[in-house]
Design a protein around this motif. Structure first.
Motif, PDB file in Angstrom:
ATOM      1  N   ASP A 175       0.838  -1.209   0.000  1.00 24.87           N
ATOM      2  CA  ASP A 175       0.000   0.000   0.000  1.00 24.87           C
ATOM      3  C   ASP A 175       0.871   1.257   0.000  1.00 24.87           C
ATOM      4  OD1 ASP A 175      -2.202  -1.541   0.112  1.00 24.87           O
ATOM      5  OD2 ASP A 175      -2.715  -1.094   2.195  1.00 24.87           O
ATOM      6  N   LEU A 176       1.917   1.219   0.822  1.00 23.30           N
ATOM      7  CA  LEU A 176       2.803   2.380   0.936  1.00 23.30           C
ATOM      8  C   LEU A 176       3.415   2.723  -0.423  1.00 23.30           C
ATOM      9  CD1 LEU A 176       4.426   4.212   3.066  1.00 23.30           C
ATOM     10  CD2 LEU A 176       6.207   2.510   2.775  1.00 23.30           C
ATOM     11  N   TYR A 177       3.909   1.703  -1.136  1.00 20.34           N
ATOM     12  CA  TYR A 177       4.523   1.956  -2.439  1.00 20.34           C
ATOM     13  C   TYR A 177       3.478   2.462  -3.430  1.00 20.34           C
ATOM     14  CZ  TYR A 177       8.371  -0.628  -0.378  1.00 20.34           C
ATOM     15  OH  TYR A 177       9.368  -1.034   0.456  1.00 20.34           O
ATOM     16  N   GLU A 178       2.247   1.946  -3.309  1.00 17.67           N
ATOM     17  CA  GLU A 178       1.184   2.401  -4.211  1.00 17.67           C
ATOM     18  C   GLU A 178       0.856   3.879  -3.956  1.00 17.67           C
ATOM     19  OE1 GLU A 178      -3.229   0.875  -4.775  1.00 17.67           O
ATOM     20  OE2 GLU A 178      -1.754  -0.751  -4.837  1.00 17.67           O
ATOM     21  N   LEU A 179       0.791   4.243  -2.664  1.00 19.30           N
ATOM     22  CA  LEU A 179       0.513   5.642  -2.319  1.00 19.30           C
ATOM     23  C   LEU A 179       1.609   6.552  -2.862  1.00 19.30           C
ATOM     24  CD1 LEU A 179      -0.544   5.115   1.405  1.00 19.30           C
ATOM     25  CD2 LEU A 179      -2.035   5.748  -0.489  1.00 19.30           C
ATOM     26  N   LEU A 180       2.843   6.090  -2.721  1.00 15.74           N
ATOM     27  CA  LEU A 180       3.969   6.882  -3.241  1.00 15.74           C
ATOM     28  C   LEU A 180       3.879   7.008  -4.756  1.00 15.74           C
ATOM     29  CD1 LEU A 180       7.097   5.616  -1.291  1.00 15.74           C
ATOM     30  CD2 LEU A 180       6.214   7.950  -1.362  1.00 15.74           C
ATOM     31  N   ASP A 181       3.601   5.876  -5.420  1.00 18.73           N
ATOM     32  CA  ASP A 181       3.479   5.888  -6.880  1.00 18.73           C
ATOM     33  C   ASP A 181       2.396   6.882  -7.311  1.00 18.73           C
ATOM     34  OD1 ASP A 181       5.437   3.967  -7.098  1.00 18.73           O
ATOM     35  OD2 ASP A 181       4.069   2.286  -7.387  1.00 18.73           O
ATOM     36  N   ASN A 182       1.239   6.870  -6.583  1.00 19.41           N
ATOM     37  CA  ASN A 182       0.127   7.763  -6.948  1.00 19.41           C
ATOM     38  C   ASN A 182       0.504   9.230  -6.759  1.00 19.41           C
ATOM     39  OD1 ASN A 182      -1.418   5.569  -7.511  1.00 19.41           O
ATOM     40  ND2 ASN A 182      -2.551   5.593  -5.574  1.00 19.41           N
ATOM     41  N   TYR A 183       1.131   9.522  -5.602  1.00 17.02           N
ATOM     42  CA  TYR A 183       1.517  10.910  -5.331  1.00 17.02           C
ATOM     43  C   TYR A 183       2.496  11.393  -6.401  1.00 17.02           C
ATOM     44  CZ  TYR A 183       3.334  15.091  -3.116  1.00 17.02           C
ATOM     45  OH  TYR A 183       3.711  16.394  -2.883  1.00 17.02           O
ATOM     46  N   GLN A 184       3.435  10.495  -6.721  1.00 18.97           N
ATOM     47  CA  GLN A 184       4.468  10.850  -7.681  1.00 18.97           C
ATOM     48  C   GLN A 184       3.874  11.142  -9.053  1.00 18.97           C
ATOM     49  OE1 GLN A 184       7.236   7.765  -8.342  1.00 18.97           O
ATOM     50  NE2 GLN A 184       8.899   9.209  -8.620  1.00 18.97           N
ATOM     51  N   GLU A 185       2.915  10.311  -9.435  1.00 16.68           N
ATOM     52  CA  GLU A 185       2.278  10.499 -10.737  1.00 16.68           C
ATOM     53  C   GLU A 185       1.507  11.815 -10.768  1.00 16.68           C
ATOM     54  OE1 GLU A 185      -0.831   7.845 -13.110  1.00 16.68           O
ATOM     55  OE2 GLU A 185       0.796   6.717 -12.147  1.00 16.68           O
ATOM     56  N   GLU A 186       0.799  12.107  -9.653  1.00 15.99           N
ATOM     57  CA  GLU A 186      -0.029  13.307  -9.589  1.00 15.99           C
ATOM     58  C   GLU A 186       0.819  14.581  -9.624  1.00 15.99           C
ATOM     59  OE1 GLU A 186      -3.369  15.060  -6.492  1.00 15.99           O
ATOM     60  OE2 GLU A 186      -2.736  12.969  -6.281  1.00 15.99           O
TER      61      GLU A 186
END
Ligand SMILES: Nc1ncnc2c1ncn2[C@@H]1O[C@H](COP(=O)(O)OP(=O)(O)OP(=O)(O)O)[C@@H](O)[C@H]1O
Length: 250
Positions: A175-186
């Motif tokens: 989940d943590l990596y997914e949240l980071l991936d999402n923030y990074q993309e945004e």
């Protein structure tokens, strides 16, 4: 041309006679996810500290958007520390920890505006329900999310994380990596993450910096995590490399 998000050139950090980092040179741009990998004592945390302006190199250059780390606007850089080093007995609420990310000091009173900013940051990491919980009542994974929210409250362009998945279970880490991936993309943010998890580096990073005091490799995960590079940094690596590569092709 604009300055890279992070640039490090020929960095030398020495404690007494011990060269902890020597000859470190790399650049990271907006949207890059750099995993910093290496054995215990390789200098990973020291590199983070140099980029946060907490350790001063003897030689070489470290810059965030072309600026000296000690002169960078603190809102540009978000930091997530290792949770194993935190004292959770501190009597405080999760929301206070998140709001502390806005300041250099602890917020003894929280305004409505600060509360809204903090709830927004907690929502980003799907943890708004933790806002009014005591820090001592949070699990390792929950605390990690609160720290991530704290690091995001000023919408940083660079996020520095020191072993963020330590003490977090596999689902929590994913989940943590997914949240980071999402923030990074945004936000086209740059992520620098110290990790002992080669798999996470292999699957989430765009670049891997492999250290052993010296710079063993810097490049795409497939190149920097090659067996010979890992062997050079870690010595004996057993079957670990085959397991990592195996996962990727499943
Ligand atoms: N302030 C300091 N004074 C003296 N030596 C230090 C200091 N900070 C770090 N060191 C030494 O520098 C080396 C690198 O430490 P660092 O914490 O950067 O390694 P690391 O790669 O993050 O290790 P780990 O994976 O174990 O967390 C270690 O040998 C450590 O003992």
């Amino acid at each position: 041309m604009s300055s890279p998000a992070v640039s490090v050139s020929d960095l030398l950090v020495r404690f007494g006679d011990h060269r902890v980092l020597d000859g470190i040179t790399f650049e990271a741009q907006g949207g890059d996810f750099v995993a910093i990998v290496g054995p215990n004592g390789a200098g990973k945390t020291t590199l983070m500290k140099v980029l946060l302006g907490l350790d001063v190199p003897e030689n070489g250059i470290a810059r965030i958007f072309g600026q000296h780390p000690q002169q960078v606007d603190p809102g540009i850089v978000g930091y997530v520390p290792q949770i194993k080093t935190l004292d959770r007995s501190f009597p405080a609420l999760a929301i206070e920890l998140v709001v502390s990310g806005l300041y250099e000091h602890w917020p003894f009173r929280i305004s409505q505006e600060e509360r809204e900013l903090a709830i927004d940051a907690l929502e980003h990491v799907h943890a708004e329900k933790l806002a009014d919980r005591s820090l001592s009542a949070l699990s390792g994974g929950e605390l990690q999310r609160v720290y991530l929210a704290r690091s995001l409250i000023r919408t940083p362009r660079v996020i520095i994380l020191d072993e963020p998945a330590t003490g977090v279970d596999v689902v929590g880490a994913t989940d943590l990596y997914e949240l980071l991936d999402n923030y990074q993309e945004e936000h086209q943010a740059t992520v620098l993450m110290v990790t002992h998890d080669w798999n996470a580096a292999f699957h989430h990073a765009t670049h891997v910096l492999l250290l052993d005091g010296r710079q063993v490799a810097y490049g795409p995960p497939e190149a920097a995590l090659k067996e010979e590079c890992l062997r050079e940094a870690f010595g004996h690596i057993g079957h670990a490399h085959a397991m990592m590569i195996g996962d990727r092709h499943e």
